[in-house]
Design a protein around this motif. Structure first.
Motif, PDB file in Angstrom:
ATOM      1  N   TYR A   1      -5.158  -0.668 -16.742  1.00 41.50           N
ATOM      2  CA  TYR A   1      -5.308  -0.125 -15.390  1.00 41.50           C
ATOM      3  C   TYR A   1      -5.770  -1.211 -14.429  1.00 41.50           C
ATOM      4  O   TYR A   1      -6.490  -2.145 -14.821  1.00 41.50           O
ATOM      5  CB  TYR A   1      -6.332   1.022 -15.369  1.00 41.50           C
ATOM      6  CG  TYR A   1      -5.837   2.255 -16.065  1.00 41.50           C
ATOM      7  CD1 TYR A   1      -4.929   3.115 -15.446  1.00 41.50           C
ATOM      8  CD2 TYR A   1      -6.270   2.568 -17.354  1.00 41.50           C
ATOM      9  CE1 TYR A   1      -4.463   4.244 -16.094  1.00 41.50           C
ATOM     10  CE2 TYR A   1      -5.816   3.698 -18.009  1.00 41.50           C
ATOM     11  CZ  TYR A   1      -4.907   4.530 -17.366  1.00 41.50           C
ATOM     12  OH  TYR A   1      -4.449   5.645 -18.010  1.00 41.50           O
TER      13      TYR A   1
ATOM     14  N   THR B   1     -14.439   4.274  -4.223  1.00 39.39           N
ATOM     15  CA  THR B   1     -13.194   4.038  -4.951  1.00 39.39           C
ATOM     16  C   THR B   1     -13.484   3.895  -6.449  1.00 39.39           C
ATOM     17  O   THR B   1     -12.788   4.468  -7.290  1.00 39.39           O
ATOM     18  CB  THR B   1     -12.508   2.763  -4.422  1.00 39.39           C
ATOM     19  OG1 THR B   1     -12.338   2.884  -3.010  1.00 39.39           O
ATOM     20  CG2 THR B   1     -11.158   2.548  -5.078  1.00 39.39           C
TER      21      THR B   1
ATOM     22  N   LEU C   1      -7.590  -1.821 -10.593  1.00 39.21           N
ATOM     23  CA  LEU C   1      -8.353  -1.220  -9.499  1.00 39.21           C
ATOM     24  C   LEU C   1      -8.557  -2.296  -8.427  1.00 39.21           C
ATOM     25  O   LEU C   1      -9.516  -3.062  -8.473  1.00 39.21           O
ATOM     26  CB  LEU C   1      -9.708  -0.711 -10.036  1.00 39.21           C
ATOM     27  CG  LEU C   1     -10.630  -0.018  -9.037  1.00 39.21           C
ATOM     28  CD1 LEU C   1      -9.935   1.116  -8.313  1.00 39.21           C
ATOM     29  CD2 LEU C   1     -11.878   0.501  -9.749  1.00 39.21           C
ATOM     30  N   PRO C   2      -7.625  -2.380  -7.451  1.00 42.27           N
ATOM     31  CA  PRO C   2      -7.697  -3.465  -6.478  1.00 42.27           C
ATOM     32  C   PRO C   2      -8.817  -3.269  -5.456  1.00 42.27           C
ATOM     33  O   PRO C   2      -9.356  -2.179  -5.297  1.00 42.27           O
ATOM     34  CB  PRO C   2      -6.333  -3.407  -5.764  1.00 42.27           C
ATOM     35  CG  PRO C   2      -5.508  -2.409  -6.502  1.00 42.27           C
ATOM     36  CD  PRO C   2      -6.465  -1.509  -7.225  1.00 42.27           C
TER      37      PRO C   2
ATOM     38  N   LEU D   1      -6.910   2.354  -1.475  1.00 44.87           N
ATOM     39  CA  LEU D   1      -6.138   1.223  -2.009  1.00 44.87           C
ATOM     40  C   LEU D   1      -6.193   0.060  -1.024  1.00 44.87           C
ATOM     41  O   LEU D   1      -5.655   0.145   0.078  1.00 44.87           O
ATOM     42  CB  LEU D   1      -4.686   1.658  -2.257  1.00 44.87           C
ATOM     43  CG  LEU D   1      -3.723   0.581  -2.770  1.00 44.87           C
ATOM     44  CD1 LEU D   1      -4.215  -0.005  -4.080  1.00 44.87           C
ATOM     45  CD2 LEU D   1      -2.327   1.148  -2.943  1.00 44.87           C
TER      46      LEU D   1
ATOM     47  N   LYS E   1      -6.056   8.116  -9.752  1.00 37.50           N
ATOM     48  CA  LYS E   1      -5.206   8.214  -8.563  1.00 37.50           C
ATOM     49  C   LYS E   1      -6.056   7.882  -7.342  1.00 37.50           C
ATOM     50  O   LYS E   1      -7.119   8.456  -7.150  1.00 37.50           O
ATOM     51  CB  LYS E   1      -4.659   9.642  -8.464  1.00 37.50           C
ATOM     52  CG  LYS E   1      -3.347   9.728  -7.743  1.00 37.50           C
ATOM     53  CD  LYS E   1      -2.710  11.108  -7.933  1.00 37.50           C
ATOM     54  CE  LYS E   1      -1.576  11.266  -6.937  1.00 37.50           C
ATOM     55  NZ  LYS E   1      -1.764  12.305  -5.956  1.00 37.50           N
TER      56      LYS E   1
ATOM     57  N   TYR F   1       0.853  -1.204   0.000  1.00 31.35           N
ATOM     58  CA  TYR F   1       0.000   0.000   0.000  1.00 31.35           C
ATOM     59  C   TYR F   1       0.885   1.249   0.000  1.00 31.35           C
ATOM     60  O   TYR F   1       0.639   2.201  -0.733  1.00 31.35           O
ATOM     61  CB  TYR F   1      -0.889   0.053   1.252  1.00 31.35           C
ATOM     62  CG  TYR F   1      -2.007  -0.977   1.335  1.00 31.35           C
ATOM     63  CD1 TYR F   1      -2.447  -1.682   0.224  1.00 31.35           C
ATOM     64  CD2 TYR F   1      -2.645  -1.211   2.551  1.00 31.35           C
ATOM     65  CE1 TYR F   1      -3.476  -2.606   0.328  1.00 31.35           C
ATOM     66  CE2 TYR F   1      -3.680  -2.125   2.669  1.00 31.35           C
ATOM     67  CZ  TYR F   1      -4.087  -2.828   1.554  1.00 31.35           C
ATOM     68  OH  TYR F   1      -5.112  -3.730   1.670  1.00 31.35           O
TER      69      TYR F   1
ATOM     70  N   TYR G   1      -6.485  -4.479  -0.750  1.00 33.67           N
ATOM     71  CA  TYR G   1      -6.488  -5.776  -1.443  1.00 33.67           C
ATOM     72  C   TYR G   1      -7.564  -6.681  -0.853  1.00 33.67           C
ATOM     73  O   TYR G   1      -7.704  -7.823  -1.267  1.00 33.67           O
ATOM     74  CB  TYR G   1      -5.126  -6.455  -1.331  1.00 33.67           C
ATOM     75  CG  TYR G   1      -3.972  -5.598  -1.822  1.00 33.67           C
ATOM     76  CD1 TYR G   1      -4.159  -4.650  -2.831  1.00 33.67           C
ATOM     77  CD2 TYR G   1      -2.696  -5.755  -1.299  1.00 33.67           C
ATOM     78  CE1 TYR G   1      -3.114  -3.864  -3.270  1.00 33.67           C
ATOM     79  CE2 TYR G   1      -1.636  -4.974  -1.736  1.00 33.67           C
ATOM     80  CZ  TYR G   1      -1.857  -4.023  -2.722  1.00 33.67           C
ATOM     81  OH  TYR G   1      -0.814  -3.246  -3.162  1.00 33.67           O
TER      82      TYR G   1
ATOM     83  N   LEU H   1      -0.319  -1.547  -7.475  1.00 30.55           N
ATOM     84  CA  LEU H   1      -1.674  -1.789  -7.978  1.00 30.55           C
ATOM     85  C   LEU H   1      -1.870  -3.217  -8.466  1.00 30.55           C
ATOM     86  O   LEU H   1      -2.988  -3.706  -8.538  1.00 30.55           O
ATOM     87  CB  LEU H   1      -2.000  -0.796  -9.102  1.00 30.55           C
ATOM     88  CG  LEU H   1      -2.080   0.670  -8.661  1.00 30.55           C
ATOM     89  CD1 LEU H   1      -2.262   1.575  -9.866  1.00 30.55           C
ATOM     90  CD2 LEU H   1      -3.202   0.890  -7.656  1.00 30.55           C
ATOM     91  N   SER H   2      -0.775  -3.880  -8.831  1.00 30.32           N
ATOM     92  CA  SER H   2      -0.877  -5.285  -9.239  1.00 30.32           C
ATOM     93  C   SER H   2       0.460  -5.955  -8.962  1.00 30.32           C
ATOM     94  O   SER H   2       1.481  -5.280  -8.864  1.00 30.32           O
ATOM     95  CB  SER H   2      -1.223  -5.400 -10.726  1.00 30.32           C
ATOM     96  OG  SER H   2      -0.033  -5.411 -11.502  1.00 30.32           O
TER      97      SER H   2
ATOM     98  N   LYS I   1       2.273   1.993  -3.190  1.00 28.73           N
ATOM     99  CA  LYS I   1       1.200   2.182  -4.189  1.00 28.73           C
ATOM    100  C   LYS I   1       1.198   1.075  -5.247  1.00 28.73           C
ATOM    101  O   LYS I   1       1.032   1.317  -6.441  1.00 28.73           O
ATOM    102  CB  LYS I   1       1.326   3.548  -4.863  1.00 28.73           C
ATOM    103  CG  LYS I   1       1.237   4.718  -3.880  1.00 28.73           C
ATOM    104  CD  LYS I   1       1.296   6.049  -4.607  1.00 28.73           C
ATOM    105  CE  LYS I   1       1.136   7.222  -3.662  1.00 28.73           C
ATOM    106  NZ  LYS I   1       2.306   7.468  -2.797  1.00 28.73           N
TER     107      LYS I   1
ATOM    108  N   PHE J   1     -12.192   6.356  -9.390  1.00 34.62           N
ATOM    109  CA  PHE J   1     -11.425   5.801 -10.504  1.00 34.62           C
ATOM    110  C   PHE J   1     -12.095   6.139 -11.841  1.00 34.62           C
ATOM    111  O   PHE J   1     -11.451   6.622 -12.780  1.00 34.62           O
ATOM    112  CB  PHE J   1     -11.302   4.287 -10.326  1.00 34.62           C
ATOM    113  CG  PHE J   1     -10.560   3.602 -11.439  1.00 34.62           C
ATOM    114  CD1 PHE J   1      -9.185   3.474 -11.397  1.00 34.62           C
ATOM    115  CD2 PHE J   1     -11.252   3.098 -12.542  1.00 34.62           C
ATOM    116  CE1 PHE J   1      -8.506   2.857 -12.437  1.00 34.62           C
ATOM    117  CE2 PHE J   1     -10.580   2.482 -13.581  1.00 34.62           C
ATOM    118  CZ  PHE J   1      -9.198   2.359 -13.526  1.00 34.62           C
TER     119      PHE J   1
END
Lengths: 246, 181
Positions: B146, B157, B148-149, B178, B172, A118, B180, A123-124, A121, B161
């Motif tokens: 892109y 969110t 988007l978790p 953010l 952003k 996190y 998971y 994202l994957s 940052k 997005f």
């Protein structure tokens, strides 16, 4: 500049940080309240330098801050886009090398691997997943050992050896075959003298070592890293002990 | 006629639970704002069966069978921007928990040990897509633009997005957006 030369100092991201001989860059940074990302480092134990997240540029060369002794006039860069990009790649590799399925993990929200991701940052996981076959050891009455989530930080190894005096854990194998082992003829946690009160039972940064019957006591959304960055949380114990450095 | 062309969006759920779609619907009254600037192509909301040329494709779920690959490739070929939404599309997610269990063991557990309405048998209709040995994140099959978790990402969110993307900004997410899990 150049006023009092009472103590030795290094520079981290342009900030002067004093140190005493024997301190690493990480020690000096933590004492001065300067955050350098780290996963396998915990000031309670001997530094190991294996996660490489605390990589910093020292006079232009990359070093691990947790193992590199501070030396006078070192110019250290830590908070740079390049180093954070390297750190993110390291975290991404940790994710794909194990089986880190956050929605199905009890440590989610309290996990330092996740929190580091996190912070960086992520994202994957970017790389191809290994989905390695790993075991879950539920033989101990009070503790699960889920090797799917082990990132080989060796914090449990160090805690068991240095604090608990038990040597319950060890590392075996090399390269991609490196894995955590349990010090019992059967290899099972239930056949060791590991106890839920051991320091080693409390230091796992991920959900590899989990205390049984604690599941979801704190709901998802109200956990340590849900609202606080790892940079704040990892600096908290340091702030409490700061006066000792006077 | 001279009205600004609406942004065409397609969505689908592969090996997912539709939770991300539910979270999209959770933007509630903002759906009206959204539908002012976008229109849907293939999505479970329209029940259109195939994806035509689109500006944005949003894919939920991982790749667990042959049909998932066909749908995913159709999206990639037709969508200028492809978005992976949710833990399953990005890591395989909960369905990937089966990745270290032999497929045959899975079948036996689900269909043989506890019989279904038609007795103890493994479905074998040619209409059924063949399952893969593992569940894969979609970026291991096609290029993804892109991520988007979240499991699922919250409505706020998703809204942040999508508005970023639609208004031409690089999406952003703030720290608390953010996740998971």
């Amino acid at each position: 500049m150049g006023a009092l030369v009472m103590s030795k100092a290094i520079t981290i991201d342009g900030k002067s940080v004093s140190f005493i001989d024997g301190q690493t860059i990480m020690d000096a940074a933590l004492a001065a309240g300067v955050y350098i990302p780290h996963l396998c480092h915990n000031p309670e134990f001997e530094p190991h330098g294996n996660c490489k997240l605390c990589i910093v540029s020292v006079n232009g060369r990359n070093m691990t801050a947790c193992t590199m002794p501070a030396a006078e006039d070192m110019v250290v860069a830590s908070n740079t886009p390049e180093l954070d990009s390297d750190r993110q790649a390291l975290v991404q590799m940790l994710f794909v090398e194990g089986n880190h399925i956050c929605p199905a993990c009890e440590a989610s929200g309290n996990c330092q691997l996740q929190a580091a991701a996190y912070y960086l940052k992520m994202l994957s996981p970017h790389f191809m997943h290994f989905y390695p076959p790993r075991e879950v050891d539920a033989s101990h009455p009070d503790i699960f050992l889920d090797l799917n989530r082990c990132i080989l930080c060796e914090l449990c190894v160090r805690a068991s050896r240095e604090v608990d005096g038990k040597n319950v854990f060890g590392i075996s194998g090399r390269g991609i075959g490196t894995h955590l082992v349990v010090n019992a003829a059967s290899g099972r946690l239930g056949d060791t003298n590991f106890a839920v009160t051991d320091r080693a039972a409390q230091v796992c940064p991920t959900g590899a070592i989990l205390i049984k019957r604690q599941g979801y006591k704190i709901p998802i959304g109200q956990r340590t890293f849900d609202h606080k960055k790892i940079s704040e949380v990892q600096m908290e114990p340091v702030k409490r002990t700061e006066p000792e450095h006077e | 006629m001279n009205e600004k062309r609406k942004i065409r969006v397609a969505t689908c759920s592969l090996a997912g639970c539709f939770g991300c779609h539910m979270s999209l619907l959770d933007i509630d009254e903002k759906l009206f704002d959204l539908l002012g600037v976008i229109e849907f192509d293939r999505t479970p909301f329209t029940d259109i069966k195939h994806c035509g040329p689109c500006d944005i494709g949003i894919v939920e779920g991982g790749v667990s069978n042959a049909e998932n690959v066909h749908v995913l490739k159709e999206f990639r070929e037709n969508c200028k921007v492809l978005v992976a939404i949710g833990a399953c599309a990005i890591t395989g997610g909960v369905p990937a928990l089966r990745n270290n269990i032999d497929l045959w063991d899975c079948f036996q557990e689900v269909y043989l040990y506890e019989g279904g309405l038609e007795g103890n048998q493994i479905p074998n209709d040619p209409e059924l897509p063949l399952p893969f040995d593992k569940v894969y994140p979609i970026y291991e099959v096609v290029k993804v633009d892109y991520f988007l978790p979240g499991c699922p990402p919250s409505a706020d969110t998703i809204w942040k997005f999508l508005t970023d993307l639609i208004e031409g900004r690089e999406p952003k997410l703030d720290y608390e957006m953010l996740h998971y899990d």
